[in-house]
Design an enzyme around this catalytic site. Structure first.
Site, PDB file in Angstrom:
ATOM      1  CD  GLU A 318      45.117   9.725  -6.788  1.00  0.00           C
ATOM      2  OE1 GLU A 318      44.925   8.499  -6.781  1.00  0.00           O
ATOM      3  OE2 GLU A 318      44.368  10.532  -7.352  1.00  0.00           O
ATOM      4  CD  GLU A 331      47.139   8.599 -10.551  1.00  0.00           C
ATOM      5  OE1 GLU A 331      47.177   9.106 -11.689  1.00  0.00           O
ATOM      6  OE2 GLU A 331      46.238   7.816 -10.188  1.00  0.00           O
ATOM      7  CG  ASN A 333      45.075  12.410 -10.426  1.00  0.00           C
ATOM      8  OD1 ASN A 333      45.285  12.035 -11.578  1.00  0.00           O
ATOM      9  ND2 ASN A 333      44.652  11.601  -9.467  1.00  0.00           N
ATOM     10  CD  GLU A 339      38.813  12.042  -4.931  1.00  0.00           C
ATOM     11  OE1 GLU A 339      39.958  11.608  -5.082  1.00  0.00           O
ATOM     12  OE2 GLU A 339      37.942  12.000  -5.837  1.00  0.00           O
ATOM     13  NE  ARG A 384      33.946   9.588  -6.507  1.00  0.00           N
ATOM     14  CZ  ARG A 384      35.018   9.718  -7.297  1.00  0.00           C
ATOM     15  NH1 ARG A 384      34.942   9.334  -8.566  1.00  0.00           N
ATOM     16  NH2 ARG A 384      36.147  10.201  -6.822  1.00  0.00           N
ATOM     17  CG  ASP A 591     -19.737 -20.855  -5.323  1.00  0.00           C
ATOM     18  OD1 ASP A 591     -19.240 -20.623  -6.444  1.00  0.00           O
ATOM     19  OD2 ASP A 591     -20.537 -21.779  -5.106  1.00  0.00           O
ATOM     20  CG  ASP A 697     -12.291 -36.235  -8.455  1.00  0.00           C
ATOM     21  OD1 ASP A 697     -11.170 -35.769  -8.731  1.00  0.00           O
ATOM     22  OD2 ASP A 697     -12.939 -36.974  -9.231  1.00  0.00           O
ATOM     23  CE  LYS A 760     -18.167 -28.077  -5.950  1.00  0.00           C
ATOM     24  NZ  LYS A 760     -18.559 -26.669  -5.723  1.00  0.00           N
ATOM     25  CG  HIS A 790     -22.424 -25.435  -2.285  1.00  0.00           C
ATOM     26  ND1 HIS A 790     -22.067 -24.134  -2.022  1.00  0.00           N
ATOM     27  CD2 HIS A 790     -22.316 -25.596  -3.629  1.00  0.00           C
ATOM     28  CE1 HIS A 790     -21.741 -23.537  -3.163  1.00  0.00           C
ATOM     29  NE2 HIS A 790     -21.886 -24.399  -4.157  1.00  0.00           N
ATOM     30  CG  HIS A 792     -24.655 -22.713  -7.552  1.00  0.00           C
ATOM     31  ND1 HIS A 792     -23.881 -21.605  -7.764  1.00  0.00           N
ATOM     32  CD2 HIS A 792     -23.819 -23.686  -7.093  1.00  0.00           C
ATOM     33  CE1 HIS A 792     -22.612 -21.882  -7.460  1.00  0.00           C
ATOM     34  NE2 HIS A 792     -22.560 -23.143  -7.051  1.00  0.00           N
ATOM     35  CB  THR A 925     -14.046 -26.298 -12.066  1.00  0.00           C
ATOM     36  OG1 THR A 925     -15.021 -25.351 -12.454  1.00  0.00           O
ATOM     37  CG2 THR A 925     -12.697 -25.914 -12.627  1.00  0.00           C
TER      38      THR A 925
END
Length: 1196
Positions: A318, A331, A333, A339, A384, A591, A697, A760, A790, A792, A925
């Site tokens: 290396e 070095e 090895n 590899e 790897r 709704d 509101d 509403k 609107h 219900h 709400t």
């Protein structure tokens, strides 16, 4: 030696020699097949690999090709590993030793070899591969060692000795210490001469372990200790030396082969410059852009070094090459390298086969391996793939591999070990999962092939570095082939990772949880009422009813929205007013299901009928599909993105205006926000496809309304300002909310420049006569103002009311598809439109289309039956309690959850009293929630109205009530009742104006950055707005999606229903990608854990997920987790505690080491983030920790 003895181990030869067989029939075995294929018998027949994992399997494969018998060794922790099963025989080694020490047990390895007739031992790489003492013991035992002689290993394996040899033969080396360094203080002389940076290296090691780069004096001591510790743990020898650290060098290595007669050749070079922690990540052969003269010098020096020491077998020399083209030996090895595969790919030479044959006595010429005979072809790249998470600084990940699908095809080679579903990844060994090697005619062809191969991988259950490899392979520097050893550290953009979605496995986690625990969706009672797929009905041809059905493959383009887009809100309002009939708004998508099905309708069930709806209701004023409770419920309970719902419906219905219910200054939330939050929300709503804002509101407080109106107007939306209706203007006894009250409020709204006026009637209190009075009065005063009504149907009167309103001059009325109408919902579309047709106020909606839509929604109503409230009939008592339609059903459910279900009549009575206590307020709400909370609190505490008045100063009221009386919702008509207000809020602050007016503007960029750091880079501006409206809900939603993925694509019957074993589910996760999932089995509770394994088949592939059994009686023990407090110090990664540095009561300073963690042989020091004294130490050596586990608690 007999044939039988050559084929089998000695102790088994007699058995095989006398094996019975049919007369004249030869005894066949895998060994005979191998020998015939190899064409020889050979003097050595049995090889043991003193290693584990992929290198052991790599050697076994070549050994089998050479007709050899193979033996594996394994530690206790490796007893289920793949390499054990790839060998012909396998034996446990190092019983009682640690996982790493087992593979370092030299005497035990040799004992196993001798006891089982082994001829030779291959050390692989790592562990004992560079241990001269082990090689010597192998030879002394009469066995062949596949590697260099012990003397050569001793001279070259020790890097300090190797440097001396290189200097002796004239090969250049990097300046370094003349020998091993025993203590960090001994490095001072070298550092004074050469300066920083330096690199500390393990003398006996490789693979990046025992290496530390030191750039300044303050780092030296700790880096030295860590390098020594790692070297000792990995190689059994803590010797280190120090070298000058070169900046940005290339790492070039030469593959060598040599025989016992001195013949030495090279197999060309590899470029291993792409490294992390000094461990190679990607390798290339041959090296690109390496000047030929430099290449030849390196190859020549490698041969020179090998010959000088009498090298034998395979090895790697290396070198570092600096930016001037100078090379330095670092070095040799003396072993096979990880590899080596890419050298095999470019030369066609099996290096492992050469190793074994050389160890058996063969020479290179006998093997046909001369330098002249070796040539290279094309390029090869190796990646790897490791079980490391690049997003967290490559922390090793552990766990079970749940899915493993690998790559393949032309030019792709895989070398793996633990690469299979079910494999358990532990912290004991290297994180390598599979080596991917590809080859191509050019570097670019190989690079593209590697990308293709990595894309094919599917690895689930553990994190991998594949996303990082994608970034690396597509970086310009890598594409150019000019990397250097610190390229990864120097290139932070590599960590902008491509995220894998892991959709299938996350989906299985959810389906598995339902299979074990049932649905966890709050409010669900029982299973879905429909288990079959919903049938989308055919719609009649628009031109010829006898012709082919409507083709709804593309949405309708004709509708009222075109006016908004082309001419703007004012032109739209003018056109609505000029329409000769009455228009409708369909509430089915908001709704209606909010009132009947607890707002649980999922986007997918709107999407499936959306294009048909674009035709059927093309003349509708609008589709109400957003806002109200749908925004938070989408995230809170359905785990959907409300913005994605809006965008999706907009795309599928481009022609009909989409409408939302917006709470004025509260947006789609329940509290007050800074003004810029409301403007931001409104702008984003229009950008995502919203057309009409119904702004209201909850107290009819004009100051709150002004903000919502202005925000919607500035965003470019149609502003429909709504008057919330309460009381009864036709009843002279009710004197608070009179006709004049409403007309005065309408005046204030009109003054704000609204486009449409909404009435509403949220509780269904508006009776026909009152509707006639109200609409007529408004119409008389404002003849050009569009009016939208609107109501219900709680009392069963809304159909008559809508018809009366239409007759009095209303332009738009709200209806719901028949099967989603009535009770607390809106009046039925079919009845209203049919009646209006006969009164000359036709809606332009075809009766046959309504019926076709109704067929679809009747199935949906059945599907969602598990959310139906127990409301069976109309209830005219609403005229007394005045509960809004949505609240009526929700409050009934909440009461049952609180154990008050049997007191529903009492709750309704208390609701009346609570409303009186609040001052007879408008109830919608979030104000209606205040009254509802008040009523339930009074019921559960057995309090009367008088009790509350008498004891208000001593009672602990729910926070919603206290905040209402403080003024956080705004100012109610007539003000707050005193002295009750003062008694309830006591010393708390009062808000006497618009609650949000004094709030500081939000920093959206800062919020986005914080969310991205917490949840990832996918966070968008819309997500920021969702977080602003509902911080906790948004965070929980993100956590759910991270765990289970996007479930909005899952059909509702699978989303809500417990699957049956054997049931096949078809789930389309995107266009052209359908998962065919079959539940195979639900396993028993795992012993000692409250978990079950659930097995699925996904597109024919078996997968398993582990699911917590929430009904199991087994207690699960878990470690305490660190909190956000700086003194609560958690483990930064999963791993094993190898050292604890502090004790309880000890005084420490910021940065002091607390403990050392090790994971896959990588050590990490946990340091103190603050100064203080140690209150608790919750770990000890040997403990296994998960990331985030509390390690130390510091009082600071």
């Amino acid at each position: 030696m007999s044939s039988s003895q050559m084929l089998h181990p000695p102790r088994l030869a007699p058995i095989f020699a006398t094996s019975p067989s049919a007369p004249g029939t030869p005894v066949h075995s895998i060994q005979t097949v191998r020998r015939k294929a190899a064409g020889h018998s050979g003097p050595l027949t049995k090889i043991l690999v003193a290693n584990r994992g992929e290198i052991a399997i790599r050697v076994f494969r070549t050994a089998h090709e050479l007709a050899m018998h193979t033996v594996a060794i394994y530690s206790f922790e490796d007893r289920l590993s793949a390499h054990r099963q790839k060998a012909d025989e396998a034996y446990q080694v190092g019983k009682g030793l640690t996982p790493v020490a087992a593979y370092l047990a030299q005497d035990d390895i040799i004992r196993i070899a001798l006891e089982h007739g082994v001829d030779m031992i291959h050390p692989g790489y790592g562990f004992l591969s560079e241990n001269a003492g082990f090689a010597r013991k192998v030879e002394q035992a009469g066995l062949a060692f596949v590697g260099p002689s012990p003397e050569v290993i001793d001279s070259l394996g020790d890097k300090t000795k190797a440097r001396d040899i290189a200097i002796k033969v004239g090969v250049p080396v990097v300046p370094g210490t003349p020998g091993p360094v025993a203590a960090y203080t001994e490095a001072e002389t070298f550092i004074k001469e050469h300066g920083f940076p330096v690199i500390i290296k393990a003398a006996m090691g490789g693979g990046g372990r025992g290496m530390r780069v030191v750039r300044e004096q303050s780092e030296l001591q700790d880096a030295f200790q860590r390098a020594v510790s790692e070297a000792k743990a990995a190689f059994g020898d803590g010797t280190v030396f120090i070298e000058r650290f070169l900046e940005r060098p290339r790492h070039i290595e030469v593959q060598l082969l040599a025989d016992a007669q001195g013949n030495t050749i090279h197999l060309f070079e590899r470029d291993c410059s792409v490294q992390r922690r000094h461990q190679k990540v990607v390798e290339v052969a041959p090296a690109t852009h390496l000047p030929e003269e430099v290449r030849q010098s390196i190859l020549s020096d490698a041969i020179k070094l090998a010959k000088s020491v009498g090298y034998r077998n395979a090895g790697t020399a290396e070198f570092l090459v600096d930016q001037m083209g100078r090379h330095y030996f670092i070095e040799i090895n003396p072993r096979i390298q990880v590899e080596h595969t890419i050298t095999e790919e470019i030369t066609g030479i099996d290096i492992v086969a050469a190793q074994i044959q050389i160890a058996a006595g063969a020479t290179l010429p006998q093997l046909g391996l001369t330098q002249e005979a070796v040539s290279k072809r094309g390029f090869a790249i190796q990646c790897r793939v490791t079980t490391e998470d690049p997003a967290t600084n490559f922390q090793p990940d552990m766990g079970k591999i749940e899915v493993y699908r690998s790559a393949g095809g032309n030019g792709v080679r895989l070398d793996a070990s633990s690469g299979f579903a079910g494999a358990q990844i532990t912290p004991h060994y290297d994180s390598l999962l599979v080596k991917v090697s590809v080859s191509g005619t050019t570097y670019e062809v190989a690079r593209r092939k590697m990308l293709r191969a990595l894309v094919e991988f599917r690895i689930r259950g553990v994190k991998t570095n594949i996303p990082f490899l994608f970034r690396l392979l597509t970086h310009d520097v890598f594409i150019g082939g000019k990397t250097w050893t610190t390229f990864i550290d120097d290139t932070p953009e590599l960590f902008k990772l491509v995220q894998t979605q892991n959709r299938a496995q996350k989906l299985l986690g959810y389906l598995g949880d339902i299979a074990v625990n049932g649905s966890s969706i709050k409010g669900q009672s029982g299973e879905p009422g429909l288990k079959d797929e919903i049938v989308v009905p055919k719609f009649p041809n628009r031109e010829d009813e006898s012709g082919p059905p409507l083709d709804a493959s593309f949405p309708c383009e004709v509708g009222w929205r075109n006016i908004i887009v082309q001419s703007g809100p004012e032109a739209f309002a003018k056109a609505v007013r000029e329409y000769p009939g009455v228009l409708i708004m369909d509430t089915t998508w908001r709704d209606a299901h909010q009132s009947l099905l607890a707002t649980r309708l999922r986007t997918i069930d709107m999407v499936n009928i959306a294009k048909e709806t674009s035709y059927a209701l093309s003349n509708a004023y609008s589709l109400e599909c957003w806002g109200g409770a749908t925004f938070d419920v989408a995230m809170r309970f359905l785990y959907e993105d409300p913005w994605e719902r809006l965008r999706t419906l907009r795309k599928l219905v481009p022609n009909i205006p989409l409408q939302a219910l917006v709470r004025g200054a509260n947006g789609v939330g329940y509290t007050s926000y800074p003004d810029n939050a409301i403007y931001d929300f409104s702008k984003k709503a229009v950008e995502n496809g919203l057309d009409i804002f119904r702004v209201f509101d909850s107290l009819n407080y004009i100051e709150n309304m002004r903000l919502g109106i202005d925000a919607a107007k500035r965003a470019g939306g149609v502003v429909e300002a709504a008057v919330c209706y309460s009381g009864d203007i036709a009843d002279p006894k009710k004197t608070k909310y009179t006709l004049q009250y409403y007309l005065d409020f309408v005046d204030e709204l009109v003054a704000e420049g609204i486009h449409v006026l909404g009435i509403k009637d949220m509780a269904g209190l508006l009776k026909p006569q009152a509707a006639k009075m109200l609409i007529s009065a408004i119409r008389e005063k404002y003849p050009d103002l569009p009016i939208h009504v609107h109501s219900h149907d709680t009392a069963g009167i809304s159909t008559a009311t809508m018809l009366a309103a239409a007759a009095a001059g209303a332009d738009v009325v709200d209806v719901a598809i028949d099967s989603m109408s009535g009770l607390t919902s809106q009046p039925p579309m079919g009845a209203i439109t049919s009646a209006l047709e006969q009164s000359g106020l036709g809606t332009g909606i075809r009766y046959t289309d309504i019926q076709a839509l109704n067929l679809y929604w009747s199935q949906v109503r059945m599907l969602y039956g598990c959310f139906e409230a127990n409301v069976r009939a109309s209830d005219s008592s609403v005229f007394d309690h005045e509960m809004p339609g949505g609240q009526y059903t929700n409050l009934m459910f909440q009461a049952s959850q609180l154990g008050l279900g049997t007191q529903w009549t009492e709750i309704k009575r208390k609701y009346i009293e609570a409303n009186d206590l609040c001052g007879n307020i408008i109830k919608v709400t979030p104000s209606s929630k205040v009254v509802g909370d008040f009523a339930q609190w009074m019921t559960s505490n057995s309090l009367s109205k008088q009790d509350v008045l008498d004891r208000a100063e001593q009672l602990d009221f729910p926070s919603s009530i206290v905040e209402f009386f403080q003024g956080y919702l705004g100012q109610p008509a007539g003000g707050f009742p005193e002295p009750l207000r003062s008694h309830i809020i006591r010393n708390k602050p009062r808000v006497d104006g618009r609650p949000g007016a004094s709030l500081e503007p939000l920093d959206f960029k800062k919020i986005k950055a914080e969310l991205r750091s917490k949840f990832g880079k996918h966070i968008t501006g819309n997500d920021v707005t969702s977080y602003v409206m509902y911080p906790k809900v948004f965070e929980e939603y993100q956590g759910f999606v991270q765990k289970y993925g996007d479930l909005s694509v899952v059909p509702t019957r699978y989303f809500l229903g417990r699957p049956e074993v054997g049931e096949e589910m078809h789930i389309s996760i995107e266009e052209g990608k359908t998962l065919i999932i079959r539940l195979m089995a639900v396993g028993p509770v795992v012993e000692g854990k409250a978990q079950r394994d659930v097995w699925f088949e996904v597109n024919g592939e078996v997968r398993a997920v582990s699911v917590e059994d929430k009904n199991s009686a087994i207690e699960t023990v878990s470690r305490e987790k660190a909190t956000s407090d700086p003194g609560s110090v958690g483990a930064a990664m999963s791993g094993v505690v190898v050292e604890v540095r502090v004790k309880e009561g000890q005084e420490i300073r910021k940065g002091d080491p607390l403990c050392v963690l090790s994971a896959m042989k990588m050590e990490s020091v946990v340091t103190a983030p603050v100064s203080g004294h140690v209150k608790r130490v919750l770990v000890q050596e040997g403990d296994s920790l998960n990331q985030g586990d509390l390690v130390v608690e510091i009082v600071h």
